[in-house]
Structures are given as C-alpha cells and as structure tokens.
Design a protein around this motif. Sequence first.
Motif, mmCIF file in Angstrom:
data_model
loop_
_atom_site.group_PDB
_atom_site.id
_atom_site.type_symbol
_atom_site.label_atom_id
_atom_site.label_comp_id
_atom_site.label_asym_id
_atom_site.label_seq_id
_atom_site.Cartn_x
_atom_site.Cartn_y
_atom_site.Cartn_z
ATOM 1 N N LEU A 66 -10.370 2.614 2.891
ATOM 2 C CA LEU A 66 -9.181 3.299 3.395
ATOM 3 C C LEU A 66 -9.093 3.421 4.917
ATOM 4 C CD1 LEU A 66 -8.666 6.071 0.698
ATOM 5 C CD2 LEU A 66 -7.638 3.785 0.831
ATOM 6 N N ARG A 110 -7.787 0.213 6.298
ATOM 7 C CA ARG A 110 -6.396 0.011 5.892
ATOM 8 C C ARG A 110 -5.468 0.857 6.742
ATOM 9 N NH1 ARG A 110 -6.731 0.310 -0.706
ATOM 10 N NH2 ARG A 110 -8.192 -1.418 -0.979
ATOM 11 N N ARG A 111 -5.867 2.078 7.030
ATOM 12 C CA ARG A 111 -5.038 2.955 7.867
ATOM 13 C C ARG A 111 -4.882 2.375 9.260
ATOM 14 N NH1 ARG A 111 -8.114 7.159 5.056
ATOM 15 N NH2 ARG A 111 -6.719 8.027 3.480
ATOM 16 N N GLN A 124 -2.755 4.962 1.202
ATOM 17 C CA GLN A 124 -3.173 3.603 1.533
ATOM 18 C C GLN A 124 -3.842 2.855 0.379
ATOM 19 O OE1 GLN A 124 -2.277 2.229 4.620
ATOM 20 N NE2 GLN A 124 -1.137 4.133 4.574
ATOM 21 N N ASP A 130 -2.571 -0.634 9.030
ATOM 22 C CA ASP A 130 -1.200 -0.186 8.793
ATOM 23 C C ASP A 130 -0.596 0.366 10.079
ATOM 24 O OD1 ASP A 130 1.044 0.281 7.021
ATOM 25 O OD2 ASP A 130 0.577 2.407 7.236
ATOM 26 N N LEU A 170 0.832 -1.199 0.000
ATOM 27 C CA LEU A 170 0.000 0.000 0.000
ATOM 28 C C LEU A 170 0.866 1.247 0.000
ATOM 29 C CD1 LEU A 170 -2.608 -1.025 2.715
ATOM 30 C CD2 LEU A 170 -2.879 -1.168 0.233
#
Length: 62
Positions: free
Chosen positions: A48, A51-52, A24, A55, A19
């Motif tokens: 998103l 995903r953030r 992302q 991450d 990513l």
Amino acid sequence: MSIVSPCVKLCAIETSSGLCAGCQRTMDEIRRWSSMSHDERLQVMEALPERRMTDTDSMDVA
C-alpha cells in the motif's frame, strides 16, 4: 493477531489505476480480504505505501 482492514470508508475505484481511492486496494483484494490468510493480508498491507506514492505521483495538480 489479525490484520485490520485498511478501509477508510472512501470507496471509489479509480479507472486509471483500478485501485480504490481510499485504501489503494484492488477490487479483488477488497472482495477477498475477509478470506485472505494472514500472509496474504500482510503482502497487501506492505504494498500500500508504494501504491499511495505512485497514485499521488500520477495525480494532475493544477
């Protein structure tokens, strides 16, 4: 109404996740963004936040 790109001009693909560190998105999503339909863009935008979080959870904190 078009969906604005989530790009924040911090482009670096992280090898561990695949990513972009800034937005992302995957390389495929970045490459296809301009030709995606509204619904496709909406799906990416909705993914998103998770995903953030994922991450951030995987980052090594010293």
